[in-house]
Design an enzyme around this catalytic site. Structure first.
Site, mmCIF file in Angstrom:
data_model
loop_
_atom_site.group_PDB
_atom_site.id
_atom_site.type_symbol
_atom_site.label_atom_id
_atom_site.label_comp_id
_atom_site.label_asym_id
_atom_site.label_seq_id
_atom_site.Cartn_x
_atom_site.Cartn_y
_atom_site.Cartn_z
ATOM 1 N N CYS A 1 3.021 12.887 -6.534
ATOM 2 C CA CYS A 1 3.172 14.298 -6.150
ATOM 3 C C CYS A 1 2.131 15.160 -6.860
ATOM 4 O O CYS A 1 2.072 15.185 -8.093
ATOM 5 C CB CYS A 1 4.574 14.799 -6.487
ATOM 6 S SG CYS A 1 4.820 16.527 -6.046
ATOM 7 N N HIS B 1 -0.046 6.284 -1.300
ATOM 8 C CA HIS B 1 -0.528 7.366 -0.447
ATOM 9 C C HIS B 1 -2.046 7.317 -0.520
ATOM 10 O O HIS B 1 -2.627 7.513 -1.588
ATOM 11 C CB HIS B 1 -0.001 8.718 -0.941
ATOM 12 C CG HIS B 1 -0.380 9.855 -0.049
ATOM 13 N ND1 HIS B 1 0.389 10.993 0.049
ATOM 14 C CD2 HIS B 1 -1.426 10.049 0.788
ATOM 15 C CE1 HIS B 1 -0.183 11.833 0.911
ATOM 16 N NE2 HIS B 1 -1.291 11.267 1.351
ATOM 17 N N ASN C 1 1.091 4.697 3.087
ATOM 18 C CA ASN C 1 1.556 6.055 3.368
ATOM 19 C C ASN C 1 0.348 6.975 3.577
ATOM 20 O O ASN C 1 -0.710 6.754 3.006
ATOM 21 C CB ASN C 1 2.420 6.554 2.195
ATOM 22 C CG ASN C 1 2.913 7.966 2.385
ATOM 23 O OD1 ASN C 1 2.738 8.819 1.519
ATOM 24 N ND2 ASN C 1 3.534 8.246 3.511
ATOM 25 N N ALA D 1 6.261 10.240 6.771
ATOM 26 C CA ALA D 1 6.914 11.492 6.390
ATOM 27 C C ALA D 1 6.688 12.563 7.452
ATOM 28 O O ALA D 1 7.580 12.892 8.224
ATOM 29 C CB ALA D 1 6.394 11.965 5.031
#
Length: 404
Positions: free
Chosen positions: A29, A96, A127, A155
Site C-alpha cells: 500500500c 502488484h 495483481n 480489484a
C-alpha cells in the site's frame, strides 16, 4: 493486516487465528496513512523488518501466512527480495506489478512478475492487470499467462463490474448495479458506501444525467429513485419495519416476564431539547435526594446484545424506577430512568415547559448580585467552593428547595 512490528503482528494474528483461513501482510500500500506508520510499501525499503514480521508469524500461528508486495526499481532487487521472503516459510506471495510511486494509469510490469514467478517455488499471485488487460473473464487467463503466475488477484475490474468472474460473459452494467442496490438495501449498507461503489461502476458515465443524480443522492432511498427502484425500496423497508416491530414486541414481552415486578415503569425518553442547557433530570433527582436525606441515586444500566440498546434502572429510597423504552446510549437511558422517578414522586424535572427553572433562577440572582458588587467596587474574588456549580452530580451544588 498492516503492521510494522513483528510482535504486535503476532499478537493480533493470535486474536483472529481461529476465525480466518490465513493471515496476509500488506507490504504494497503506497498511501500515506499506511506508509507514515512504517507499514505497507514502506516495508519494501526495510527487508530485515519484512523478514522479522513474516518469520515471527509463520512460527507463531498454525494458519498459512502470505504477503503482498509492489516491485522495486530494478528486477534484480525485486527478485532478491522475494527470494528472501520465500525463505521465511510463507505459503504464497502476491505481487502488484507497479512500483510504489506508480498509480493505476501507469502500465503494469508483467515482465517483473514473470521473473518472480520463475525465481521462486511458492505460488505467485499476479495483481495490477485491471486497466491494461482485464475487460472480461477470458482476459484473466491472458494476464496469468503473461505473468506466469499461479493465479490472479483482481480489484478494480471486479469493482467496475463484479460479473467479470462470469465465464459466459459480463452482465449488462444496469442489471449489475440494480442487483447490487438490492443487496445494499436488504443488508442496510450505509448509503455513502453504496454510492461510492455505484460511482465506481459508472466511471465515465458519471457526467450523464443519471450519474449527476447519483452523485447528488444523500440517502439509500434517493439512490433507489435514481435507478427507478423506489417501489423496491418502499416494499423492502416496509417488510423490515414490520419484522423489527414484531421482534421488539417479542423482546419486550420477554423482558417483562423476566423483570422485577416491584420496579415502577413508564414509557419515557429524555430529549435534551426540552431542557435548558446544562440542566438534566438526573441533576434534579440528585438534589431532591440530598434535600430528603436519602442516599444518592444508584443507576444500573444494561445493554441488550441484539440491538446494542441500553436500559437503566435507578434506585431511590429503596424503590426502583425505569423506562420501558430502550435508548441508544447509557447516558440517555439513565436520564429516562430519572424522569420516571421524578414523575412518580411528583417532583419537577427541569423541563422548559415547567416555567422558570429554579436552577436558572438561582444563577440569574447570583449574576445580579455579582453585577451589583462590581458597581460598588467590591472584591469579587470569592472562594471557588461557594460558586454555583451546575455540573451534573457535583457535590457542592446549591439549589432552591424543591417540592417533596
Amino acid at each position: 493486516m498492516g503492521s510494522a512490528d513483528a510482535e504486535r503482528a503476532l499478537a493480533v494474528a493470535k486474536l483472529v487465528e481461529s476465525d480466518v483461513a490465513g493471515i496476509d501482510i500488506n507490504m504494497g500500500c503506497p498511501k500515506e496513512y499506511s506508509t507514515k506508520g512504517g507499514m505497507g510499501a514502506a516495508l519494501l525499503s526495510d527487508p530485515d523488518k519484512i523478514e522479522s514480521i513474516l518469520t515471527t508469524l509463520v512460527k507463531g500461528i498454525c494458519k498459512p501466512v502470505t504477503c503482498k508486495i509492489r516491485i522495486l526499481p530494478s528486477v534484480e532487487d525485486t527478485v532478491n527480495l522475494v527470494k528472501r521472503i520465500e525463505k521465511t516459510g510463507i505459503a504464497a506471495i502476491a505481487v502488484h506489478g507497479r512500483k510504489k510511486e506508480e498509480r493505476p494509469q501507469h502500465p503494469v510490469h508483467c515482465d517483473v512478475i514473470k521473473a518472480i514467478s520463475e525465481a521462486v517455488s511458492i505460488p505467485v499471485i499476479a495483481n495490477g492487470g485491471s486497466h491494461d488487460f482485464i475487460r472480461e473473464y477470458m482476459d484473466i487467463e491472458t494476464f496469468q499467462k503473461a505473468t506466469a503466475a499461479s493465479s490472479v488477484m483482481i480489484a478494480r475490474a471486479a469493482m467496475w463490474n463484479p460479473s467479470i468472474f462470469r465465464k459466459e460473459g459480463l452482465f449488462p452494467l444496469r442489471k449489475v448495479m440494480q442487483d447490487y442496490i438490492k443487496y445494499a438495501v436488504r443488508y442496510d449498507n450505509h448509503y455513502t458506501n453504496t454510492k461510492y461503489c455505484l460511482c465506481q461502476m459508472l466511471r465515465e458515465q458519471l457526467e450523464t444525467t443519471q450519474g449527476k443524480k447519483l452523485h447528488a443522492a444523500q440517502s439509500t432511498q434517493e439512490i433507489c429513485e435514481v435507478f427507478e427502484m423506489a417501489d423496491f425500496y418502499e416494499e423492502t423497508t416496509t417488510i423490515f419495519t414490520a419484522k423489527k416491530t414484531s421482534l421488539e414486541t417479542k423482546i419486550q414481552d420477554e423482558d417483562d416476564q423476566m423483570e422485577d415486578p416491584d420496579v415502577i415503569k413508564m414509557a419515557v425518553r429524555f430529549d435534551k431539547r426540552e431542557y435548558p442547557p446544562q440542566i438534566t433530570p438526573k441533576m434534579y433527582l440528585l438534589e431532591w435526594c440530598r434535600k430528603e436525606k436519602h442516599p444518592q441515586p444508584i443507576y444500573e444500566t444494561v445493554q441488550r446484545p441484539l440491538d446494542r440498546l441500553f436500559c437503566s434502572v435507578v434506585t431511590v429510597a429503596e424503590q426502583k424506577y425505569k423506562s420501558t423504552l430502550w435508548d441508544k446510549s447509557k447516558k440517555l437511558a439513565e436520564q429516562a430512568a430519572a424522569i420516571v422517578c421524578l414523575r412518580t414522586l411528583g417532583v419537577p424535572e427541569g423541563k422548559l415547559c415547567e416555567g422558570e427553572n429554579p436552577l436558572i433562577a438561582k444563577r440569574k440572582r447570583e449574576d445580579r448580585e455579582c453585577s451589583n458588587n462590581r458597581d460598588h467596587g467590591d472584591d469579587l474574588a470569592e472562594p471557588s467552593h461557594k460558586k454555583a456549580n451546575f455540573i451534573e452530580g457535583a457535590s457542592d451544588m446549591n439549589v432552591p428547595e424543591m417540592p417533596r
